[in-house]
Design a protein around this motif. Structure first.
Motif, PDB file in Angstrom:
ATOM      1  N   ALA A  20     -47.482 -71.063  79.949  1.00 28.16           N
ATOM      2  CA  ALA A  20     -46.241 -70.290  79.942  1.00 28.16           C
ATOM      3  C   ALA A  20     -45.171 -70.913  79.047  1.00 28.16           C
ATOM      4  O   ALA A  20     -44.424 -70.193  78.370  1.00 28.16           O
ATOM      5  N   ILE A  21     -45.087 -72.236  79.004  1.00 31.89           N
ATOM      6  CA  ILE A  21     -44.072 -72.880  78.163  1.00 31.89           C
ATOM      7  C   ILE A  21     -44.404 -72.675  76.685  1.00 31.89           C
ATOM      8  O   ILE A  21     -43.504 -72.428  75.876  1.00 31.89           O
ATOM      9  N   SER A  22     -45.668 -72.721  76.327  1.00 31.03           N
ATOM     10  CA  SER A  22     -46.058 -72.457  74.942  1.00 31.03           C
ATOM     11  C   SER A  22     -45.729 -71.020  74.545  1.00 31.03           C
ATOM     12  O   SER A  22     -45.244 -70.767  73.436  1.00 31.03           O
ATOM     13  N   ARG A  23     -45.973 -70.079  75.449  1.00 30.83           N
ATOM     14  CA  ARG A  23     -45.620 -68.679  75.160  1.00 30.83           C
ATOM     15  C   ARG A  23     -44.106 -68.543  75.021  1.00 30.83           C
ATOM     16  O   ARG A  23     -43.615 -67.833  74.128  1.00 30.83           O
ATOM     17  N   PHE A  24     -43.369 -69.211  75.892  1.00 31.23           N
ATOM     18  CA  PHE A  24     -41.907 -69.209  75.823  1.00 31.23           C
ATOM     19  C   PHE A  24     -41.447 -69.764  74.476  1.00 31.23           C
ATOM     20  O   PHE A  24     -40.585 -69.190  73.813  1.00 31.23           O
ATOM     21  N   ALA A  25     -42.027 -70.862  74.050  1.00 26.03           N
ATOM     22  CA  ALA A  25     -41.646 -71.474  72.771  1.00 26.03           C
ATOM     23  C   ALA A  25     -41.917 -70.522  71.613  1.00 26.03           C
ATOM     24  O   ALA A  25     -41.069 -70.356  70.723  1.00 26.03           O
ATOM     25  N   ASN A  26     -43.064 -69.890  71.606  1.00 25.99           N
ATOM     26  CA  ASN A  26     -43.382 -68.939  70.536  1.00 25.99           C
ATOM     27  C   ASN A  26     -42.414 -67.762  70.535  1.00 25.99           C
ATOM     28  O   ASN A  26     -41.946 -67.333  69.474  1.00 25.99           O
ATOM     29  N   ASP A  27     -42.109 -67.247  71.719  1.00 29.38           N
ATOM     30  CA  ASP A  27     -41.187 -66.109  71.802  1.00 29.38           C
ATOM     31  C   ASP A  27     -39.766 -66.501  71.424  1.00 29.38           C
ATOM     32  O   ASP A  27     -39.071 -65.740  70.753  1.00 29.38           O
ATOM     33  N   ALA A  28     -39.328 -67.684  71.824  1.00 33.25           N
ATOM     34  CA  ALA A  28     -37.990 -68.159  71.445  1.00 33.25           C
ATOM     35  C   ALA A  28     -37.903 -68.324  69.933  1.00 33.25           C
ATOM     36  O   ALA A  28     -36.877 -68.014  69.319  1.00 33.25           O
ATOM     37  N   GLU A  56     -41.620 -64.757  81.094  1.00 30.08           N
ATOM     38  CA  GLU A  56     -42.353 -64.329  82.296  1.00 30.08           C
ATOM     39  C   GLU A  56     -41.506 -64.463  83.553  1.00 30.08           C
ATOM     40  O   GLU A  56     -41.520 -63.607  84.424  1.00 30.08           O
ATOM     41  N   SER A  57     -40.793 -65.580  83.643  1.00 28.88           N
ATOM     42  CA  SER A  57     -39.975 -65.887  84.806  1.00 28.88           C
ATOM     43  C   SER A  57     -38.954 -66.945  84.410  1.00 28.88           C
ATOM     44  O   SER A  57     -39.241 -67.789  83.556  1.00 28.88           O
ATOM     45  N   MET A  58     -37.806 -66.932  85.041  1.00 23.86           N
ATOM     46  CA  MET A  58     -36.818 -67.967  84.763  1.00 23.86           C
ATOM     47  C   MET A  58     -37.324 -69.333  85.220  1.00 23.86           C
ATOM     48  O   MET A  58     -36.836 -70.364  84.772  1.00 23.86           O
ATOM     49  N   ALA A  59     -38.335 -69.351  86.088  1.00 21.85           N
ATOM     50  CA  ALA A  59     -38.932 -70.618  86.503  1.00 21.85           C
ATOM     51  C   ALA A  59     -39.556 -71.350  85.313  1.00 21.85           C
ATOM     52  O   ALA A  59     -39.571 -72.582  85.281  1.00 21.85           O
ATOM     53  N   VAL A  60     -40.040 -70.601  84.329  1.00 20.29           N
ATOM     54  CA  VAL A  60     -40.602 -71.213  83.120  1.00 20.29           C
ATOM     55  C   VAL A  60     -39.496 -71.944  82.369  1.00 20.29           C
ATOM     56  O   VAL A  60     -39.669 -73.083  81.924  1.00 20.29           O
ATOM     57  N   PHE A  61     -38.343 -71.290  82.236  1.00 16.15           N
ATOM     58  CA  PHE A  61     -37.195 -71.937  81.596  1.00 16.15           C
ATOM     59  C   PHE A  61     -36.784 -73.180  82.382  1.00 16.15           C
ATOM     60  O   PHE A  61     -36.532 -74.237  81.799  1.00 16.15           O
ATOM     61  N   ASP A  62     -36.704 -73.069  83.705  1.00 17.94           N
ATOM     62  CA  ASP A  62     -36.302 -74.213  84.534  1.00 17.94           C
ATOM     63  C   ASP A  62     -37.254 -75.395  84.366  1.00 17.94           C
ATOM     64  O   ASP A  62     -36.823 -76.542  84.282  1.00 17.94           O
ATOM     65  N   GLU A  63     -38.549 -75.116  84.300  1.00 18.25           N
ATOM     66  CA  GLU A  63     -39.533 -76.180  84.104  1.00 18.25           C
ATOM     67  C   GLU A  63     -39.344 -76.834  82.734  1.00 18.25           C
ATOM     68  O   GLU A  63     -39.346 -78.062  82.609  1.00 18.25           O
ATOM     69  N   ALA A  64     -39.158 -76.009  81.709  1.00 23.05           N
ATOM     70  CA  ALA A  64     -38.934 -76.539  80.357  1.00 23.05           C
ATOM     71  C   ALA A  64     -37.629 -77.324  80.307  1.00 23.05           C
ATOM     72  O   ALA A  64     -37.552 -78.374  79.653  1.00 23.05           O
TER      73      ALA A  64
END
Length: 73
Positions: A20-28, A56-64
């Motif tokens: 999820a963090i890798s997907r977040f990074a690509n999308d950001a 996907e979820s703000m939890a992904v942001f919180d983890e990152a």
């Protein structure tokens, strides 16, 4: 904190995201309006709540964010 959250997040960017963090990074990376120089949790969180439809979820942001704080301490 010396580097922005965006700069930190880009180390997770990959051609084939595995989590999820890798997907977040690509999308950001593809989000031209992402606050690239921000180091403030509330600024980035507010932006993502309004514009982060790709997250996907703000939890992904919180983890990152937790990883970011650890790396910057």
């Amino acid at each position: 904190m010396y580097k922005s959250f965006y700069h930190f997040l880009m180390k997770y960017r990959t051609i084939a995201p595995k989590d999820a963090i890798s997907r977040f990074a690509n999308d950001a990376y593809n989000d031209l309006a992402f606050p690239k120089n921000a180091t403030d949790y509330h600024e980035i969180s507010s932006y993502l709540e309004l514009n982060g439809h790709y997250l996907e979820s703000m939890a992904v942001f919180d983890e990152a964010w937790e990883e970011y704080l650890i790396s910057e301490s």
